[in-house]
Design an enzyme around this catalytic site. Structure first.
Site, PDB file in Angstrom:
ATOM      1  N   CYS A 161       0.844  -1.188   0.000  1.00  0.00           N
ATOM      2  CA  CYS A 161       0.000   0.000   0.000  1.00  0.00           C
ATOM      3  C   CYS A 161       0.873   1.228   0.000  1.00  0.00           C
ATOM      4  O   CYS A 161       1.736   1.362   0.851  1.00  0.00           O
ATOM      5  CB  CYS A 161      -0.844   0.034   1.259  1.00  0.00           C
ATOM      6  N   ILE A 162       0.680   2.102  -0.948  1.00  0.00           N
ATOM      7  CA  ILE A 162       1.447   3.341  -0.912  1.00  0.00           C
ATOM      8  C   ILE A 162       0.530   4.528  -1.111  1.00  0.00           C
ATOM      9  O   ILE A 162      -0.592   4.377  -1.450  1.00  0.00           O
ATOM     10  CB  ILE A 162       2.600   3.395  -1.935  1.00  0.00           C
TER      11      ILE A 162
END
Lengths: 103, 409
Positions: free
Chosen positions: A102-103
């Site tokens: 997840c960014i």
């Protein structure tokens, strides 16, 4: 979703070969997936696998940093145990879903 | 008097102060905000500074310009939160009690986490652009740089504004082309991700853009150290990438105060319910923005969407009702691609960035996963929107919840 027979047991796997249901996992399954990845599992591997499974099954996110702080291996040792793409290989062998980045 | 305390007066804290002051009665509720700094930085603008497109004055204003009337403002460092006592300790023994607490202390870069990163070459041949100091130092450096190996490296996930390092290399390509130096500058993008971005369609589109612009990509690279003597970065698997100029996105961590309070995960981010934005530690503590560990982008757009949800849920908590708002992880990012053009992605926890068009009443529509001049203007207009509408918690013509209208599956 697909099924695959590993070590004589039929398990649910994702398209990339990650197990969807960690409860179907056995040590024999781990040994066989590891062989496909070119890894012979040692006691140290199993110690870390058990830590990873506990962490994932309690809903926590898995990171390389977290594994480095597990008290079992540092990050360099983690790379030695699962060469190349350690997080991907380790999760696949541990019978848990592929970690989402997840960014 | 009941007390609402907000820690951090960045984007999230300032928006919440404005929103809550409007809905909580002045004679019933004290609202206090604490921050150690007096300057508000327009952080999306940092990206433009190394290339001479923005100056320092374009990205700073006094925080006090954005506070509502009837807000207590304290400029102080925070020692720690004591959730079990419903109080916060500031420096020099000041104690603040609260009925409800909002944590909005954000994330910071922590170059000291990577051995050698903050070594002899720091701000000589190694820079960051996520701080005003780093962006300005790099702007000076680029003025006289004769070219060589330009390496952009992301140290670790998660990091703030996930598209910024991509925009950086797109800008660098255009900047050095315009200066007639592009054939002397080799640009390499080195990332821990398996490709240019996380989700399949955006990764494909952005990966192709990198290729078109002759920017090399080295994926799956987890940096272990920086070798200042031989000027190379080395990952845990032993892969080495030489550089003449290294631009680093250092490890991002939550505020050290979170660690002192015993409220953080391994990167000092606060474990938070990803739908309600309530802290997992205490029912009267909520978390907004980069400080939270929720699995979406650390970005201003996310903070803005979360603010609507948080206002509603905080009112539910105050009035003793079940939570009615649910955050969907909505993020919306304009991506500069150089030469006065840009692209746009819009996504949430469950829906990856898709192609199509993004409706924006009055200005749009903008093209999704398409490179256009309009998207670049969208990004420039946003600075005005940020200062004049967003920070003050005014209504924007965009839904907090991601919409499928215009998107192509």
């Amino acid at each position: 979703m697909a099924t695959k027979t590993i070590a004589g047991i039929s398990v649910d796997v994702s398209g990339e070969g990650y197990m969807n249901d960690p409860s179907q996992w056995t040590k024999e399954i781990a040994t066989e997936i590891a062989k496909e990845e070119g890894i012979d599992l040692t006691e140290k591997h199993f110690e870390l696998i058990s830590w990873i499974r506990t962490k994932v099954m309690s809903g926590e996110a898995l990171t390389i940093r977290g594994i480095g702080k597990s008290g079992i291996v540092d990050i360099k040792e983690f790379y030695q145990l699962f060469p190349g793409a350690p997080l991907k290989k380790a999760t696949k062998i541990s019978g848990v879903p592929k970690p989402a980045s997840c960014i | 008097m009941k007390k609402l305390l907000i820690l951090g007066a960045g984007t999230g804290g300032t928006i919440m102060a404005n929103k809550m002051r409007k809905v909580l009665e002045r004679d019933e509720w004290d609202i206090t905000i604490v921050d150690q700094f007096k300057t508000h930085y327009y952080q999306p603008g940092f990206l433009f500074i190394p290339f001479g497109m923005y100056k320092k004055n374009d990205v700073i204003k006094p925080k006090s310009d954005f506070f509502p009337v009837g807000l207590n403002v304290i400029y102080s460092k925070i020692d720690k939160i004591e959730p079990e006592n419903n109080r916060v300790l500031l420096e020099e023994g000041v104690v603040l009690n609260y009925d409800y607490l909002i944590i909005a202390t954000g994330t910071r870069t922590a170059p000291e986490e990577t051995p050698g990163l903050k070594g002899d070459l720091w701000y000589k041949d190694i820079f960051d652009f996520y701080t005003i100091e780093g962006a300005l130092a790099l702007a000076d450096y680029f003025k006289t740089w004769k070219g060589g190996k330009l390496v952009v490296n992301i140290a670790e996930l998660p990091y703030k504004c996930p598209v910024a390092p991509l925009e950086f290399v797109f800008f660098a390509d255009a900047f050095f082309t315009e200066r007639g130096l592009r054939d002397k500058v080799e640009i390499t993008y080195v990332t821990p991700l398996p490709g240019a971005f996380t989700k399949p369609r955006a990764t494909k589109m952005l990966g192709e853009l990198l290729k078109d612009k002759n920017i090399h990509i080295i994926p799956d690279f987890n940096i272990a150290e920086v070798d200042n003597v031989n000027k190379k970065i080395i990952d845990y698997a032993g892969v080495e990438v030489p550089f003449d100029c290294l631009v680093s996105v250092p490890t991002n961590m939550g505020d050290p105060m979170i660690e002192r309070s015993g409220m953080g995960d391994e990167l000092n981010f606060v474990p938070t319910d990803k739908y309600t934005l309530q802290s997992q530690k205490a029912e009267n503590i909520f978390v907004i923005g980069d400080a939270a560990n929720v699995p979406t982008s650390k970005a201003g757009s996310v903070v803005h969407f979360e603010a609507d949800i948080l206002q509603e849920n905080l009112m539910c908590a105050i009035e003793g009702r079940p939570f009615t708002a649910k955050f969907d992880g909505h993020a919306n990012c304009y991506i500069e691609t150089g030469y006065g053009k840009g692209t746009l992605i819009d996504f949430n926890y469950d829906t990856e960035p898709l192609a199509g068009s993004f409706p924006f009443p009055g200005i749009g529509p903008f093209g999704l996963l398409k490179v256009s001049r309009m998207n670049h203007y969208g990004k420039l207009i946003f600075r005005w929107i940020y200062w004049h509408i967003l920070l003050k918690g005014k209504e924007m013509p965009i839904d907090s919840e991601m919409q499928m209208a215009g998107k192509k599956l």
